[in-house]
Motif scaffolding. Sequence first.
Motif, PDB file in Angstrom:
ATOM      1  N   ASP A  80       6.277  59.000 -36.082  1.00 27.39           N
ATOM      2  CA  ASP A  80       7.568  59.191 -35.438  1.00 27.39           C
ATOM      3  C   ASP A  80       7.954  60.657 -35.679  1.00 27.39           C
ATOM      4  O   ASP A  80       7.691  61.187 -36.751  1.00 27.39           O
ATOM      5  N   THR A  82      11.109  61.928 -35.337  1.00 22.85           N
ATOM      6  CA  THR A  82      12.498  62.097 -35.793  1.00 22.85           C
ATOM      7  C   THR A  82      12.581  62.571 -37.252  1.00 22.85           C
ATOM      8  O   THR A  82      13.367  63.458 -37.578  1.00 22.85           O
ATOM      9  N   TYR A 104      11.997  67.495 -28.787  1.00 23.35           N
ATOM     10  CA  TYR A 104      10.586  67.457 -29.190  1.00 23.35           C
ATOM     11  C   TYR A 104       9.808  66.563 -28.246  1.00 23.35           C
ATOM     12  O   TYR A 104      10.378  65.743 -27.521  1.00 23.35           O
ATOM     13  N   GLN A 124       5.781  60.522 -27.606  1.00 25.93           N
ATOM     14  CA  GLN A 124       7.214  60.393 -27.800  1.00 25.93           C
ATOM     15  C   GLN A 124       7.874  61.688 -27.352  1.00 25.93           C
ATOM     16  O   GLN A 124       7.345  62.764 -27.604  1.00 25.93           O
ATOM     17  N   GLU A 128      17.491  65.155 -30.877  1.00 29.15           N
ATOM     18  CA  GLU A 128      18.263  64.805 -32.069  1.00 29.15           C
ATOM     19  C   GLU A 128      19.464  65.738 -32.146  1.00 29.15           C
ATOM     20  O   GLU A 128      19.326  66.961 -32.038  1.00 29.15           O
ATOM     21  N   TYR A 263      15.657  53.077 -40.079  1.00 32.70           N
ATOM     22  CA  TYR A 263      16.555  54.070 -40.676  1.00 32.70           C
ATOM     23  C   TYR A 263      17.870  54.231 -39.924  1.00 32.70           C
ATOM     24  O   TYR A 263      18.780  54.884 -40.412  1.00 32.70           O
ATOM     25  N   GLN A 264      17.990  53.658 -38.743  1.00 32.00           N
ATOM     26  CA  GLN A 264      19.255  53.762 -38.018  1.00 32.00           C
ATOM     27  C   GLN A 264      20.306  52.905 -38.738  1.00 32.00           C
ATOM     28  O   GLN A 264      19.975  51.863 -39.302  1.00 32.00           O
ATOM     29  N   ARG A 282      14.171  54.234 -27.715  1.00 30.76           N
ATOM     30  CA  ARG A 282      15.198  53.712 -28.607  1.00 30.76           C
ATOM     31  C   ARG A 282      15.830  54.859 -29.381  1.00 30.76           C
ATOM     32  O   ARG A 282      15.349  55.997 -29.338  1.00 30.76           O
ATOM     33  N   GLY A 283      16.885  54.552 -30.079  1.00 30.56           N
ATOM     34  CA  GLY A 283      17.529  55.605 -30.855  1.00 30.56           C
ATOM     35  C   GLY A 283      18.685  55.046 -31.643  1.00 30.56           C
ATOM     36  O   GLY A 283      18.832  53.832 -31.775  1.00 30.56           O
ATOM     37  N   GLY A 284      19.500  55.955 -32.174  1.00 33.91           N
ATOM     38  CA  GLY A 284      20.648  55.514 -32.944  1.00 33.91           C
ATOM     39  C   GLY A 284      21.102  56.577 -33.911  1.00 33.91           C
ATOM     40  O   GLY A 284      20.603  57.709 -33.906  1.00 33.91           O
ATOM     41  N   TYR A 286      21.758  57.959 -37.851  1.00 38.12           N
ATOM     42  CA  TYR A 286      21.024  57.874 -39.116  1.00 38.12           C
ATOM     43  C   TYR A 286      21.480  59.011 -40.017  1.00 38.12           C
ATOM     44  O   TYR A 286      22.356  59.802 -39.639  1.00 38.12           O
ATOM     45  N   GLY A 300      20.207  60.378 -32.341  1.00 34.84           N
ATOM     46  CA  GLY A 300      19.203  60.847 -31.392  1.00 34.84           C
ATOM     47  C   GLY A 300      18.520  59.695 -30.692  1.00 34.84           C
ATOM     48  O   GLY A 300      18.852  58.521 -30.912  1.00 34.84           O
ATOM     49  N   PHE A 301      17.562  60.066 -29.854  1.00 32.40           N
ATOM     50  CA  PHE A 301      16.775  59.028 -29.160  1.00 32.40           C
ATOM     51  C   PHE A 301      15.360  59.544 -28.953  1.00 32.40           C
ATOM     52  O   PHE A 301      15.113  60.747 -28.961  1.00 32.40           O
ATOM     53  N   SER A 302      14.441  58.601 -28.778  1.00 33.42           N
ATOM     54  CA  SER A 302      13.071  58.942 -28.386  1.00 33.42           C
ATOM     55  C   SER A 302      12.714  58.102 -27.176  1.00 33.42           C
ATOM     56  O   SER A 302      12.984  56.900 -27.157  1.00 33.42           O
ATOM     57  N   TYR A 304       9.475  56.835 -24.802  1.00 32.43           N
ATOM     58  CA  TYR A 304       8.019  56.698 -24.856  1.00 32.43           C
ATOM     59  C   TYR A 304       7.471  56.901 -23.451  1.00 32.43           C
ATOM     60  O   TYR A 304       7.880  56.224 -22.518  1.00 32.43           O
TER      61      TYR A 304
HETATM   62  N1  LIG Z   1      12.444  57.986 -33.283  1.00 31.55           N
HETATM   63  C1  LIG Z   1      13.016  56.656 -33.235  1.00 31.55           C
HETATM   64  C2  LIG Z   1      14.238  56.612 -32.358  1.00 31.55           C
HETATM   65  C3  LIG Z   1      15.295  57.563 -32.815  1.00 31.55           C
HETATM   66  C4  LIG Z   1      15.474  58.862 -32.484  1.00 31.55           C
HETATM   67  N2  LIG Z   1      16.564  59.292 -33.175  1.00 31.55           N
HETATM   68  C5  LIG Z   1      17.023  58.331 -33.882  1.00 31.55           C
HETATM   69  N3  LIG Z   1      16.283  57.256 -33.662  1.00 31.55           N
HETATM   70  C6  LIG Z   1      11.964  55.679 -32.706  1.00 31.55           C
HETATM   71  O1  LIG Z   1      11.092  56.079 -31.971  1.00 31.55           O
HETATM   72  O2  LIG Z   1      12.038  54.476 -32.999  1.00 31.55           O
END
Ligand SMILES: N[C@@H](Cc1c[nH]c[nH+]1)C(=O)O
Length: 367
Positions: A80, A82, A104, A124, A128, A263-264, A282-284, A286, A300-302, A304
Amino acid sequence: MTNGLLPEGLRDRLPPQAEAASRLLHRVIVAIGRHGYDRVSPPLAEYEEELVGRLKSARRQDLLRFVDPVSQRTLALRPDITGQVGRIAATRLGHRPRPLRLAYGGPVLKLRATQLRPERELTQAGAELIGTAAVPAIVEVLRVAIEAMEAAGVTGITIDLTLPDLVETLAAGPLPVPTERLAALRDALDARDAGALAGIGAADYLPLLEAAGPLPAALARLRALSRWEILDQRIDAIAQITDALDGRVTFTLDPTERQGFEYQSLIGFSLFASGLRGEVGRGGSYAILHADGTAEPAVGFSLYIDPLVDAGLGQEPSRRVFVPVGADPAAARALRREGWTTIAALTDDDLPVGCTHRMVGAVPEPL
Ligand SMILES: N[C@@H](Cc1c[nH]c[nH+]1)C(=O)O
């Protein structure tokens, strides 16, 4: 002789999907960048402890590790990005003013595939927002995510909101559950098992399961059962967030969902779209841990890229012109500058395989 097999969960991308993947990644990153998110590019592998230590409760189980003969230390491939962005924000960009906006994109590798997604390597791309996880920051991040998905050609977006740390917060406060029963509580909630909840003396959690489903009905049910300030605050936040993005996407709520949100904390979300199998991203919110022990809020979010490619997005018909032996190279170069793809014959016997046109003089004529 080797047999060309790949390990389970790893695959080649062939034409035209490989091209579609890089096109989609580019479009998503550009859309994110338009909101002022500057790109960072962390390495594919780094020290194991950095990958798990930076975000509160990130998991070691996800890591594919190996001992680096050069440093003699355990490295891991990133599962990941993040956490890596968190490291950069806390160290090399620690002095930059907040909020800090970083983007990123690149491959990640997980130790195990999930049932939903048999691939272990995924691409990904994400954003963020570091320094705040207040409602306006969450709204911005969701807005960026929606635009990034739209730039990739995704339609019919659904955002499933969750409250990843709600159960732990209630268990430590107004709906007490001893720590040793927390895992059982989680399992019972994940399985939506009323009997198991009653069995561990947590029947009070049952109504939370019923507050899942499309908004605004699910939120109204959650509000009706809330007798606690901590839950009221979150309900208000969800109402503000969904009001701000009203009409652009469909929202659903699943207040106890936690799977995949290691971790969210306050808020988590999964991104879905019509015609696409499983989650698109997904995201959230943290917390990033700093060396001095402080925790910095972030959201943030990622996205796919792989499910988008698998659904056929990002493919573009190309105009391919066959250039016979002896044709003028300058004329072919001029066509490439206009956006044509040229396929040069290497011998007089070459056939215009896969071409839409043939160059006659300096002019492409349809085949
Ligand atoms: N990187 C996390 C999603 C995320 C980005 N920022 C916070 N959460 C995931 O792929 O599950």
